[in-house]
Design an enzyme around this catalytic site. Sequence first.
Site, PDB file in Angstrom:
ATOM      1  N   ARG A 126      42.311  43.735 -63.488  1.00 35.16           N
ATOM      2  CA  ARG A 126      43.348  43.107 -62.640  1.00 35.16           C
ATOM      3  C   ARG A 126      44.671  42.850 -63.374  1.00 35.16           C
ATOM      4  NH1 ARG A 126      38.843  39.818 -60.808  1.00 35.16           N
ATOM      5  NH2 ARG A 126      37.937  40.862 -59.021  1.00 35.16           N
ATOM      6  N   LYS A 148      58.180  50.395 -61.833  1.00 35.15           N
ATOM      7  CA  LYS A 148      57.502  51.215 -60.816  1.00 35.15           C
ATOM      8  C   LYS A 148      56.439  52.049 -61.528  1.00 35.15           C
ATOM      9  CE  LYS A 148      60.817  51.909 -57.100  1.00 35.15           C
ATOM     10  NZ  LYS A 148      61.667  52.895 -56.404  1.00 35.15           N
ATOM     11  N   GLU A 190      69.090  62.359 -63.966  1.00 31.89           N
ATOM     12  CA  GLU A 190      68.985  60.920 -63.651  1.00 31.89           C
ATOM     13  C   GLU A 190      70.152  60.133 -64.249  1.00 31.89           C
ATOM     14  OE1 GLU A 190      66.899  59.805 -61.459  1.00 31.89           O
ATOM     15  OE2 GLU A 190      64.883  60.621 -61.685  1.00 31.89           O
ATOM     16  N   LYS A 232      70.589  50.236 -64.313  1.00 26.17           N
ATOM     17  CA  LYS A 232      69.270  50.062 -63.692  1.00 26.17           C
ATOM     18  C   LYS A 232      68.829  48.593 -63.778  1.00 26.17           C
ATOM     19  CE  LYS A 232      64.820  51.834 -62.704  1.00 26.17           C
ATOM     20  NZ  LYS A 232      63.858  52.903 -62.705  1.00 26.17           N
ATOM     21  N   GLU A 242      62.307  46.533 -54.307  1.00 27.05           N
ATOM     22  CA  GLU A 242      62.970  47.471 -53.391  1.00 27.05           C
ATOM     23  C   GLU A 242      62.895  47.033 -51.931  1.00 27.05           C
ATOM     24  OE1 GLU A 242      62.751  51.632 -54.560  1.00 27.05           O
ATOM     25  OE2 GLU A 242      62.808  52.172 -52.446  1.00 27.05           O
ATOM     26  N   ARG A 246      67.647  48.251 -54.353  1.00 25.01           N
ATOM     27  CA  ARG A 246      67.027  49.159 -55.332  1.00 25.01           C
ATOM     28  C   ARG A 246      66.878  50.587 -54.805  1.00 25.01           C
ATOM     29  NH1 ARG A 246      62.009  48.202 -59.543  1.00 25.01           N
ATOM     30  NH2 ARG A 246      62.020  50.334 -60.330  1.00 25.01           N
ATOM     31  N   ASN A 250      67.278  55.842 -55.591  1.00 26.30           N
ATOM     32  CA  ASN A 250      66.588  57.037 -55.088  1.00 26.30           C
ATOM     33  C   ASN A 250      67.557  58.073 -54.538  1.00 26.30           C
ATOM     34  OD1 ASN A 250      63.774  56.861 -55.519  1.00 26.30           O
ATOM     35  ND2 ASN A 250      63.729  55.134 -54.107  1.00 26.30           N
ATOM     36  N   HIS A 253      66.529  61.653 -54.183  1.00 30.15           N
ATOM     37  CA  HIS A 253      65.068  61.715 -54.337  1.00 30.15           C
ATOM     38  C   HIS A 253      64.346  62.083 -53.043  1.00 30.15           C
ATOM     39  CE1 HIS A 253      66.063  59.919 -58.139  1.00 30.15           C
ATOM     40  NE2 HIS A 253      64.815  59.779 -58.506  1.00 30.15           N
ATOM     41  N   HIS A 257      61.952  64.871 -53.720  1.00 30.72           N
ATOM     42  CA  HIS A 257      60.491  64.735 -53.624  1.00 30.72           C
ATOM     43  C   HIS A 257      59.912  65.805 -52.690  1.00 30.72           C
ATOM     44  CE1 HIS A 257      60.295  60.242 -55.025  1.00 30.72           C
ATOM     45  NE2 HIS A 257      60.534  61.069 -56.000  1.00 30.72           N
ATOM     46  N   HIS A 270      60.890  67.108 -62.225  1.00 30.54           N
ATOM     47  CA  HIS A 270      61.380  66.029 -61.372  1.00 30.54           C
ATOM     48  C   HIS A 270      62.919  65.945 -61.421  1.00 30.54           C
ATOM     49  CE1 HIS A 270      61.555  62.159 -59.353  1.00 30.54           C
ATOM     50  NE2 HIS A 270      62.248  61.677 -60.364  1.00 30.54           N
TER      51      HIS A 270
HETATM   52  P1  NAD Z   1      57.143  64.332 -68.309  1.00 32.92           P
HETATM   53  O1  NAD Z   1      56.549  63.027 -68.532  1.00 32.92           O
HETATM   54  O2  NAD Z   1      56.304  65.384 -67.682  1.00 32.92           O
HETATM   55  O3  NAD Z   1      57.716  64.863 -69.683  1.00 32.92           O
HETATM   56  C1  NAD Z   1      58.355  66.115 -69.716  1.00 32.92           C
HETATM   57  C2  NAD Z   1      57.734  67.056 -70.770  1.00 32.92           C
HETATM   58  O4  NAD Z   1      58.255  66.709 -72.055  1.00 32.92           O
HETATM   59  C3  NAD Z   1      56.238  66.973 -70.882  1.00 32.92           C
HETATM   60  O5  NAD Z   1      55.724  68.241 -71.151  1.00 32.92           O
HETATM   61  C4  NAD Z   1      56.052  66.053 -72.090  1.00 32.92           C
HETATM   62  O6  NAD Z   1      54.812  66.222 -72.717  1.00 32.92           O
HETATM   63  C5  NAD Z   1      57.174  66.503 -72.969  1.00 32.92           C
HETATM   64  N1  NAD Z   1      57.668  65.541 -73.937  1.00 32.92           N
HETATM   65  C6  NAD Z   1      57.773  64.206 -73.802  1.00 32.92           C
HETATM   66  N2  NAD Z   1      58.416  63.690 -74.844  1.00 32.92           N
HETATM   67  C7  NAD Z   1      58.706  64.709 -75.683  1.00 32.92           C
HETATM   68  C8  NAD Z   1      59.384  64.802 -76.915  1.00 32.92           C
HETATM   69  N3  NAD Z   1      59.961  63.752 -77.479  1.00 32.92           N
HETATM   70  N4  NAD Z   1      59.458  66.016 -77.515  1.00 32.92           N
HETATM   71  C9  NAD Z   1      58.927  67.120 -76.902  1.00 32.92           C
HETATM   72  N5  NAD Z   1      58.313  67.096 -75.726  1.00 32.92           N
HETATM   73  C10 NAD Z   1      58.205  65.903 -75.114  1.00 32.92           C
HETATM   74  O7  NAD Z   1      58.450  64.217 -67.376  1.00 32.92           O
HETATM   75  P2  NAD Z   1      59.649  63.173 -67.339  1.00 32.92           P
HETATM   76  O8  NAD Z   1      60.807  63.949 -66.894  1.00 32.92           O
HETATM   77  O9  NAD Z   1      59.749  62.373 -68.569  1.00 32.92           O
HETATM   78  O10 NAD Z   1      59.205  62.173 -66.172  1.00 32.92           O
HETATM   79  C11 NAD Z   1      59.032  62.622 -64.855  1.00 32.92           C
HETATM   80  C12 NAD Z   1      58.110  61.678 -64.145  1.00 32.92           C
HETATM   81  O11 NAD Z   1      58.699  60.392 -64.102  1.00 32.92           O
HETATM   82  C13 NAD Z   1      57.819  62.065 -62.714  1.00 32.92           C
HETATM   83  O12 NAD Z   1      56.442  61.950 -62.458  1.00 32.92           O
HETATM   84  C14 NAD Z   1      58.587  61.054 -61.900  1.00 32.92           C
HETATM   85  O13 NAD Z   1      58.007  60.806 -60.651  1.00 32.92           O
HETATM   86  C15 NAD Z   1      58.552  59.864 -62.789  1.00 32.92           C
HETATM   87  N6  NAD Z   1      59.635  58.911 -62.562  1.00 32.92           N
HETATM   88  C16 NAD Z   1      59.307  57.617 -62.423  1.00 32.92           C
HETATM   89  C17 NAD Z   1      60.301  56.668 -62.255  1.00 32.92           C
HETATM   90  C18 NAD Z   1      59.949  55.207 -62.180  1.00 32.92           C
HETATM   91  O14 NAD Z   1      60.818  54.401 -61.894  1.00 32.92           O
HETATM   92  N7  NAD Z   1      58.726  54.833 -62.476  1.00 32.92           N
HETATM   93  C19 NAD Z   1      61.645  57.063 -62.237  1.00 32.92           C
HETATM   94  C20 NAD Z   1      61.942  58.405 -62.395  1.00 32.92           C
HETATM   95  C21 NAD Z   1      60.926  59.332 -62.562  1.00 32.92           C
HETATM   96  N1  GLY Z   2      63.662  55.497 -60.089  1.00 35.12           N
HETATM   97  C1  GLY Z   2      63.918  54.652 -58.973  1.00 35.12           C
HETATM   98  C2  GLY Z   2      63.564  53.237 -59.199  1.00 35.12           C
HETATM   99  O1  GLY Z   2      63.116  52.854 -60.258  1.00 35.12           O
HETATM  100  O2  GLY Z   2      63.707  52.455 -58.309  1.00 35.12           O
END
Ligand code: NAD
Ligand code: GLY
Length: 369
Positions: A126, A148, A190, A232, A242, A246, A250, A253, A257, A270
């Site tokens: 939890r 998030k 982003e 942010k 949100e 907030r 997006n 997005h 998406h 992404h």
């Molecule tokens: P990812 O986590 O897939 O990383 C991208 C690639 O880079 C992967 O292959 C990873 O292994 C590699 N990598 C990571 N760090 C590295 C480094 N220092 N050197 C070499 N390779 C490295 O993708 P991302 O773009 O970081 O994140 C995308 C994800 O984030 C999506 O799932 C998206 O939905 C999510 N997201 C979440 C929020 C939120 O607010 N929680 C906001 C935006 C995006």
């Molecule tokens: N990436 C959108 C949010 O964090 O709200």
Amino acid sequence: MPNPNEFPTVHIALADRSYNIAIAAGLLDSAAAWAQLPRAHAALIVTNTTVAPLYAKRLQQALAAHYPKVHTVVLPDGEGYKNWETLNLIFDALLGHGCDRHTVLFALGGGVVGDMTGFAAASYMRGVPFVQVPTTLLAQVDSSVGGKTAINHPLGKNMIGAFYQPERVVCDLETLATLPERELSAGLGEVIKYGPIADTQFLDWIESNLSALLAREPQALAHAVRRSCEIKAWVVGQDERETGLRAILNFGHTFGHAIEAGLGYGAWLHGEAVGCGMVMAAQLSQRLGGVDAAFVQRLSTLIAAAGLPVRSPVLDAADNAGRYLELMRIDKKSVGGEIRFVVLDGPGRALVRAAPDTLVRKVIDACCA
Ligand code: NAD
Ligand code: GLY
């Protein structure tokens, strides 16, 4: 909390869930970056097959000074693995190591690792504390900040998750040196987002410094991460869950998406889908009277220069716009099946509103042409 006098930090003010984002080069090896975290018998580093060989050992060594046991679980790499099965690997590791409810989780990787680790932390016994250690530009400027957490469902992106804030975010800018170029561009998507929705001066700065960012000049990256986190933090500080403001984060997005789900998770990154989605959202904004054609062109030129796609993919040869609309209706902002779009209400200002399907179809047709 890390001491702002030791290295630059951005504060995110959320009452008893407030925390600092530490942003500097070399933080993985800095004892101060890990000081004063919740005490526990064990820590669990969650990472993936790509990041583990690069950085897990250094984090393990740094954490060994603070936790009697430091375990590591290595997940498969990729958006396609952001699902229940992979999430369960984290729970398997926690239970297999006999981790109690004080265990601190460390998300070492990009947004995929960060989102899944956060969701695991929100639900294991939890709720246990967790720390974000983002290693992609995208994760440092966006996904690690704001709480998030989620996994994907085959029918929709990030559909199962929770709002759950980390104890701290530690952005070691040096980790960006090993990031593939395509991932750097995805992160820039982003970064660019913050300009049109909130800060036209930042948009000007990105345009002037894009070459330096693409060349990974440390000062340029530091400024981009810091200013993105400040914007942010300002937004999330006002609307953590949100209920209104907030949603502007997006921008791009809703279309993005749909592209990710429609092409299959992982086909486009992404950040690529968001980049292209911002062009579509800007065109919709223009048709709704929020910005002029020159601003849409300016944004599109910047997104393309950052190495991101600006031409939208066809998702269905028979009824492409219909397929986009079908996918976008599953968006979390939809109300009663009505899609809500983040649109620009002038450069640097965004709002959320519905739009007639006929207009949205025209945008999709124009962007996929
Ligand atoms: P990812 O986590 O897939 O990383 C991208 C690639 O880079 C992967 O292959 C990873 O292994 C590699 N990598 C990571 N760090 C590295 C480094 N220092 N050197 C070499 N390779 C490295 O993708 P991302 O773009 O970081 O994140 C995308 C994800 O984030 C999506 O799932 C998206 O939905 C999510 N997201 C979440 C929020 C939120 O607010 N929680 C906001 C935006 C995006
Ligand atoms: N990436 C959108 C949010 O964090 O709200």
